[in-house]
Design an enzyme around this catalytic site. Structure first.
Site, PDB file in Angstrom:
ATOM      1  N   SER A 296     -16.647  92.968  21.668  1.00 27.09           N
ATOM      2  CA  SER A 296     -17.395  93.872  20.985  1.00 27.09           C
ATOM      3  C   SER A 296     -18.667  93.376  20.410  1.00 27.09           C
ATOM      4  O   SER A 296     -18.722  92.361  19.488  1.00 27.09           O
ATOM      5  CB  SER A 296     -16.284  94.115  19.479  1.00 27.09           C
ATOM      6  OG  SER A 296     -15.428  94.848  20.118  1.00 27.09           O
TER       7      SER A 296
ATOM      8  N   LYS B  18     -16.858 101.726  19.463  1.00 28.47           N
ATOM      9  CA  LYS B  18     -15.946 100.667  19.023  1.00 28.47           C
ATOM     10  C   LYS B  18     -16.213 100.570  17.471  1.00 28.47           C
ATOM     11  O   LYS B  18     -15.339 100.183  16.739  1.00 28.47           O
ATOM     12  CB  LYS B  18     -16.074  99.558  19.692  1.00 28.47           C
ATOM     13  CG  LYS B  18     -15.294  98.296  19.186  1.00 28.47           C
ATOM     14  CD  LYS B  18     -13.935  98.458  19.289  1.00 28.47           C
ATOM     15  CE  LYS B  18     -13.043  97.254  18.617  1.00 28.47           C
ATOM     16  NZ  LYS B  18     -12.941  96.030  19.362  1.00 28.47           N
TER      17      LYS B  18
ATOM     18  N   LYS C 273     -17.106  90.583  11.166  1.00 32.01           N
ATOM     19  CA  LYS C 273     -18.503  90.798  12.288  1.00 32.01           C
ATOM     20  C   LYS C 273     -18.637  92.160  12.585  1.00 32.01           C
ATOM     21  O   LYS C 273     -19.870  92.696  12.508  1.00 32.01           O
ATOM     22  CB  LYS C 273     -18.088  89.989  13.426  1.00 32.01           C
ATOM     23  CG  LYS C 273     -19.024  89.814  14.557  1.00 32.01           C
ATOM     24  CD  LYS C 273     -18.736  90.778  15.621  1.00 32.01           C
ATOM     25  CE  LYS C 273     -17.414  90.249  16.254  1.00 32.01           C
ATOM     26  NZ  LYS C 273     -17.355  91.123  17.639  1.00 32.01           N
TER      27      LYS C 273
END
Length: 295
Positions: free
Chosen positions: A100, A176, A244
């Protein structure tokens, strides 16, 4: 190796990459592996994986190279660092990045890899957690061209129950981020609800059963609410990983002039956990903030 199966490489045998590699080996694929922590590779060599000395060696011996790494910087280092994937890349090979990372960086690295080596790139981040990786029930959201998507489909089918091409390179990463917006906010809301239920004196552990099939029902409620109530901190995903991704969501929101107050709030709650030393804790640990636990 099964007849006509492509040779594979896998780099990044962490929480998610390890069970995925195991499934590929069980499906009789030839899998070359390399990692920055060599000890993590030993049990996969025992299962039949072929250890390589560098990421470049993995690329040289593989038709498709899969990566599942911690962040954008890690992907860039593994692909373009000394003896990285690019050093072994060539036309006809495909990199399937299941990490990701930032969509803009994904597009830039994909263009550079193809320009310098001829090797193509498809972003394919995953959702479903460790359990999904172990059982082959991941959801994979892809960015790339149709031909590369079809080329990877049979292999990804070993890992995932859903594999969707969302658009050109970078579209998988953007999808995502939408997923992580919902998940990150969901963890915060579940933590609030769990604390309220306990303080109100009802049997909080029965809520997933009671709400099943109603509008509040979700996989998050069924899978993670019981962990929050029970204080089960078995690691399935890390606080630092959600943070993150939520920070990347904020960057994308600014770039698109999108107002996202819920995502920003969820990010700050996760950041508070990281600042208090819980970066490696399970995502459900955020419930401790609402329970009043010393964190």
């Amino acid at each position: 190796m099964g007849q006509n199966k492509p040779s594979l490489g896998y780099i990044g045998l962490g929480l998610m990459g390890a069970p995925m590699t195991g499934r590929l080996l069980e499906a009789d694929y030839e899998v070359a592996i390399w990692g920055r922590t060599p000890a993590k590779l030993d049990r996969f060599v025992e299962l039949g994986a072929e250890r390589r000395q560098t990421a470049a060696d993995v690329a040289r011996s593989s038709d498709l190279v899969f990566t599942c790494l911690s962040d954008t910087e890690a992907v860039e280092a593994v692909v373009f660092g000394e003896e990285g994937i690019a050093a072994g890349g060539a036309g006809g090979k495909l990199l399937v990045d299941m990490s990701s990372i930032r969509p803009d960086a994904c597009r830039n690295m994909a263009a550079r890899l193809e320009r310098e080596t001829g090797m193509r790139w498809m972003d394919a981040p995953v959702s479903g957690g460790v359990i999904g990786a172990e059982t082959g029930n991941l959801t994979v959201m892809a960015g790339g061209n149709e031909a590369d998507f079809e080329r990877a489909r049979e292999v990804v089918a070993v890992l995932a129950r859903r594999f969707t091409l969302m658009g050109p390179i970078g579209a998988g990463q953007t999808t995502k981020l939408i997923n992580q917006t919902i998940v990150g906010c969901g963890f915060a809301v579940l933590a609030e609800a769990a604390a309220l239920a306990v303080r109100a004196g009802i049997d909080a552990g029965r809520l997933p059963e009671a709400l099943a099939g109603g509008r509040a029902d979700s996989l998050l409620l069924q899978q993670f609410f019981p962990k929050m109530v029970a204080g089960d901190m078995t690691v399935e995903s890390h606080i630092r990983t959600i943070l993150k991704d939520l920070d990347t969501v904020s960057d994308l929101a600014r770039a698109t002039a999108s107002s996202m107050p819920m995502a920003v709030t969820a990010a700050e709650l996760h950041r508070l956990m990281v600042q208090r030393g819980h970066a490696g804790a399970d995502s459900t640990a955020i419930a401790a903030l609402y329970r009043g636990d010393p964190v």
